[in-house]
Design a protein around this motif. Structure first.
Motif, PDB file in Angstrom:
ATOM      1  N   THR A 231       0.835  -1.217   0.000  1.00 57.86           N
ATOM      2  CA  THR A 231       0.000   0.000   0.000  1.00 57.86           C
ATOM      3  C   THR A 231       0.864   1.259   0.000  1.00 57.86           C
ATOM      4  O   THR A 231       0.351   2.355   0.171  1.00 57.86           O
ATOM      5  CB  THR A 231      -0.918   0.012   1.243  1.00 57.86           C
ATOM      6  N   THR A 305      -7.265   3.517  -5.935  1.00 59.83           N
ATOM      7  CA  THR A 305      -5.978   4.147  -6.224  1.00 59.83           C
ATOM      8  C   THR A 305      -6.196   5.504  -6.872  1.00 59.83           C
ATOM      9  O   THR A 305      -7.009   5.632  -7.795  1.00 59.83           O
ATOM     10  CB  THR A 305      -5.141   3.264  -7.169  1.00 59.83           C
ATOM     11  N   ARG A 345      -4.904   4.584  -2.085  1.00 59.51           N
ATOM     12  CA  ARG A 345      -3.462   4.501  -2.290  1.00 59.51           C
ATOM     13  C   ARG A 345      -3.075   5.553  -3.321  1.00 59.51           C
ATOM     14  O   ARG A 345      -3.797   5.788  -4.295  1.00 59.51           O
ATOM     15  CB  ARG A 345      -3.085   3.113  -2.801  1.00 59.51           C
TER      16      ARG A 345
END
Length: 536
Positions: A231, A305, A345
């Motif tokens: 991560t 993400t 992330r």
């Protein structure tokens, strides 16, 4: 607190407790101890059965993975060995009969696959460190957890240097053992996933559009296969057109949160006055025109993400706010006094030298270190020329699927493309092939179909090369003139034989450049009646 006990009378008493609790026979003078406590060596508030079952569904899912992992406990203390075996078995591991010495362990390792080795460093028959060295040399994928007493912590450090993955200092608690075993099993699973992903990246021409088999790309695949399951922030560096967003997508879609959103943000194209609102969101009435609340891009990823492309273009004041958001894992929408948590992330990319920008004061040093936990540098196309032909065929095949028209490259065209530096990298190569397909009037793409810069490059190579290419293209053109139709099989044969000839008989390199397997190439040559190497 439960622990491994010392020697002497105390140890004898505890081993008596072990016998009662493991074998079910009461120790002399003790009728009160519960029969389900596993051992006198590992003494805890909760017995193994309770410790394992107490976590319910959480352990049930893990046990399905643990049962595939074989555990061997090597310890000369019978009580410790049995207790560790019982705990590992209770967690769902496939426990192999323990070994009391290094010699016994070697005999087991010779005939049995072991995934996790619990190894005491004080052993008869040679000691634990020599056995550890042998295991890591012959079975490098075996995870080793060393067990050591307080007096031999330095030995544990040496064991970690040799290759042990974890260690337990005696006396240790039951919870410590289960935690270390769980952590080791999870790491083994990640290692397997990493190897599978790396192999998939290599054999399927990469994921998310990544293509290439050069050493530079192999190195990139190895790093990608590791960071996909973490991560940590990743900083992706590379020239324009090298495929930084494709790398970011590969990291996301091959990771555990692939089903969550992938949110790309082009920091260079956002209007300066609206960047903060785009990234962090705003509430209704925060500024003129804000007639409704808007969720920011950092929050919209929701466990997925966020890809910050061209991060070097972000203004300094926004860099400070982005740093705070990453550190605190929360954002404050424009006009709001309430922070909103974020769980995305962050991947960032740039074609600029951020280290130089930090020195000049145009990029924050603290944000640079925050983003640069792991960095990936994508090689330019000129540094991996062996991938150019593979990429060119990949793009040509994709356009063939879209248009239904079968095309191939002339030898001179493929040669020039391989020797050209491609300042625009993969993006420029793709555009050049699209142009060639749009302008070509036949199944073979010639130099005249390529963009002007490639034709100029060819002219700079000198008249001899120019004349040789013209003759080669003349022969290819003659084969398709006068209404003659050339079969795909004949075109394939010509491409294979000419590539081997140009490479002076190097069939392995020819197979790599043609994008086919070695076995396929040899089978084709056998069909053509050729058994010798075309290198003359």
């Amino acid at each position: 607190m439960l622990g491994i006990v010392g020697s002497g009378a105390k140890k004898a008493g505890e081993i008596g407790m072990l016998k009662e609790r493991v074998e079910g026979t009461p120790a002399a003078g003790d009728h009160s101890a519960p029969s389900d406590v596993p051992s006198g060596v590992l003494v805890g508030v909760s017995p193994v059965s309770v410790a394992v079952a107490g976590k319910g569904a959480q352990r049930e899912g893990s046990a399905k993975h643990f049962e595939l992992l074989h555990v061997l406990v090597v310890d000369d203390d019978d009580a410790v060995r049995k207790a560790c075996c019982q705990i590992a078995s209770g967690m769902g591991f496939a426990v192999v009969l323990g070994a009391e010495s290094a010699t016994a362990a070697r005999a087991i390792l010779k005939h049995q696959r072991i995934d996790v080795l619990l190894l005491d460093l004080k052993l008869p028959g040679g000691g634990g460190l020599p056995l550890l060295e042998q295991v890591k040399a012959l079975h490098p994928d075996t995870a080793v957890i060393v067990m050591t007493a307080f007096a031999t912590v330095s030995s544990a450090v040496e064991a970690m240097r040799i290759g042990a993955g974890d260690y337990l200092t005696k006396p240790f608690a039951l919870e410590e053992l289960t935690t270390v075993l769980e952590r080791t099993a999870q790491q083994l699973e990640l290692d397997v996933q990493s190897r599978l992903l790396r192999e998939r990246l290599r054999t399927q021409q990469g994921m998310g559009g990544l293509v290439g088999r050069s050493p530079e790309m192999e190195k990139l695949y190895r790093i990608l296969s590791k960071v996909a399951y973490s991560t940590h922030p990743v900083l992706i560096l590379g020239e324009s057109g090298t495929g930084k967003e494709l790398v970011a997508r590969s990291i996301h879609f091959n990771g555990p949160n692939a089903a969550k959103p992938f949110v790309p943000v082009d920091c260079g194209s956002l209007v300066p006055t609206l960047i903060e609102s785009e990234l962090f969101g705003h509430v209704k009435g925060a500024f003129t025109g804000a007639d409704r609340a808007k969720e920011g891009l950092l929050a919209s990823a929701d466990g997925g993400t966020v890809f910050l492309d061209e991060i070097g273009e972000l203004p300094l004041d926004l860099q400070a706010k982005l740093l705070r958001a990453l550190q605190e894992k929360e954002v404050r929408p424009v006009g709001s006094s309430v922070a909103k948590p974020i769980s995305a992330r962050v991947l960032a990319a740039t074609n600029r030298d951020l280290a130089v920008m930090v020195e000049r004061g145009t990029f924050r040093k603290d944000l640079y270190f925050r983003l640069n936990v792991v960095n990936l540098r994508i090689p330019p196309l000129r540094n991996r020329r062996e991938d150019i032909a593979v990429l060119a065929m990949h793009f040509l095949e994709r356009m063939q699927k879209e248009s239904g028209v079968v095309r191939t490259f002339s030898d001179s065209t493929l040669r020039v493309m391989t020797e050209y530096d491609w300042p625009g990298n993969v993006r420029e190569l793709e555009n050049a092939i699209e142009r060639a397909c749009a302008l070509s009037s036949g199944p073979i793409l010639h130099m005249g179909d390529l963009p002007t810069q490639l034709q100029d490059f060819r002219l700079q190579q000198g008249p001899r090369v120019h004349e040789e290419d013209d003759r080669a293209e003349g022969r290819e053109a003659a084969s398709t003139s006068s209404g003659e139709i050339v079969s795909i099989a004949e075109m394939e044969k010509h491409a294979i034989l000419e590539t081997i000839r140009q490479l002076k008989g190097d069939k392995l390199m020819a197979a790599k450049l043609l994008g086919i397997g070695k076995t396929t190439l040899y089978r084709k040559l056998k069909e053509y009646g050729i058994t010798e190497g075309l290198g003359e």
